[in-house]
Enzyme design. Structure first.
Site, short mmCIF file in Angstrom:
data_model
loop_
_atom_site.label_atom_id
_atom_site.label_comp_id
_atom_site.label_asym_id
_atom_site.label_seq_id
_atom_site.Cartn_x
_atom_site.Cartn_y
_atom_site.Cartn_z
N TYR A 178 93.28 84.89 -54.70
CA TYR A 178 92.60 85.51 -55.84
C TYR A 178 92.24 86.94 -55.49
CZ TYR A 178 92.00 80.66 -57.46
OH TYR A 178 92.20 79.35 -57.86
N GLY A 218 91.73 75.06 -77.55
CA GLY A 218 92.79 75.35 -78.51
C GLY A 218 92.48 74.91 -79.92
N PHE A 248 91.27 74.96 -65.11
CA PHE A 248 91.41 75.24 -66.54
C PHE A 248 90.70 74.14 -67.34
CE2 PHE A 248 94.43 76.34 -70.25
CZ PHE A 248 93.63 77.41 -70.62
N PRO A 249 89.41 73.89 -67.04
CA PRO A 249 88.73 72.72 -67.61
C PRO A 249 88.35 72.84 -69.07
CG PRO A 249 87.19 74.01 -66.31
CD PRO A 249 88.55 74.63 -66.10
#
Length: 289
Positions: A69, A219, A214-215
């Site tokens: 990262y 959408g 990506f909890p």
């Protein structure tokens, strides 16, 4: 203000990594504390420092990062913001992905590379031992025994506390466990994407921490009038908070690590730990996909 109100992450419950290392189940993922494409410094480094310090104030004692990262930007910001680390703070990092530019990720699991990256993470984080070190990806070009074996050696040397895996299948976890003790698994998983359901079920049976990355993907679920939107209004909560509450309800080994680069968003996310869904509400949300 009560302690529960000032430290909402405490309400998420406790999980013991490897059976012995206690963390509040709602943690923080530090990937977003970097520049575009997870490359270089963030636009506002001082806000990144404030986010990390505020996370600890809110009761977060599990922070997940990776050498890739930035690379290393996230680890260095964690050290700047929080070192010397408060008692009980667990920092997990990862190695095994090389970077050659923004949004470019390539598995690299040669033993000498994993050792080099572990040593660099120790230096950048300012610690003598990494509580949880995760193989970021299995390198298909290198025998798994060589990759996990090197991490086991580093563990025996006292440089790694617990070993974790990322983006793996059940069979890969089982193979890795023949080489070393595995404490956690980190796979893509959220309310809208449950492809890793079998991995989660295995982790729960074996008491391995399951860290969904990506909890908060919501959408179309969060569309006006949709199930998340409707239930969120009932609770006076946001769709993202409900998505996190759903994860926490799903399994006692679940360790969500929502990430953000803004203090206001961090505070909103952490309050999700105080939302208790009924079994019926949990089912309603789960069936909405």
């Amino acid at each position: 203000m009560t302690q529960e109100a000032s430290r909402p992450a405490d309400a998420s419950g406790v999980f013991r990594i490897g059976g012995g290392l206690p963390v509040n189940r709602l943690g923080y993922g530090a990937m977003q504390l970097t520049g575009p494409g997870v490359w270089g410094a963030p636009k506002d480094p001082e806000e990144a420092v404030r986010v990390l310090r505020r996370a600890v104030e809110l009761g977060v004692n599990f922070i997940d990062t990776a050498d890739s990262y930035g690379p290393f930007v996230s680890e260095q910001l964690i050290r700047k913001a929080l070192h010397p680390y408060p008692a009980g703070l667990v920092i997990a990092t990862k190695g095994g992905l090389s970077r050659s530019g923004p949004d470019d990720w390539r598995p690299l699991g040669r033993p000498e590379y994993l050792r080099q990256q572990t040593e660099l993470s120790l230096r950048h984080l300012g610690v003598e031992r990494i509580d949880l070190y995760q193989l970021h990806r299995i390198d298909p070009k290198v025998p798994l025994a060589d990759q996990i074996g090197e991490l086991r050696l580093l563990q025996q040397e006292g440089k790694i506390g617990h070993i974790g895996l990322s983006e793996v299948t059940v069979s890969e976890i089982q193979e890795a466990r023949t080489i070393a003790d595995i404490a956690s698994v980190q796979n893509l998983y959220n309310l809208a994407n449950r492809d890793a359901e079998d991995v989660l079920d295995y982790a729960e049976r074996e008491n391995l921490g399951f860290i969904p990355w990506f909890p908060m993907a919501t959408g179309q679920l969060a569309r006006p009038g949709g199930p998340l939107d409707t239930l969120a209004k009932t609770y006076g909560a946001s769709p993202s908070q409900l998505a996190l509450a759903w994860l926490l309800h799903r399994s006692p080994v679940m360790l969500p690590i929502p990430g953000t680069s803004r203090v206001s968003h961090l505070e909103e996310n952490t309050q999700a730990a105080q939302i208790t869904l009924s079994d019926a509400e949990f089912q309603t949300l789960g069936q909405a996909v």
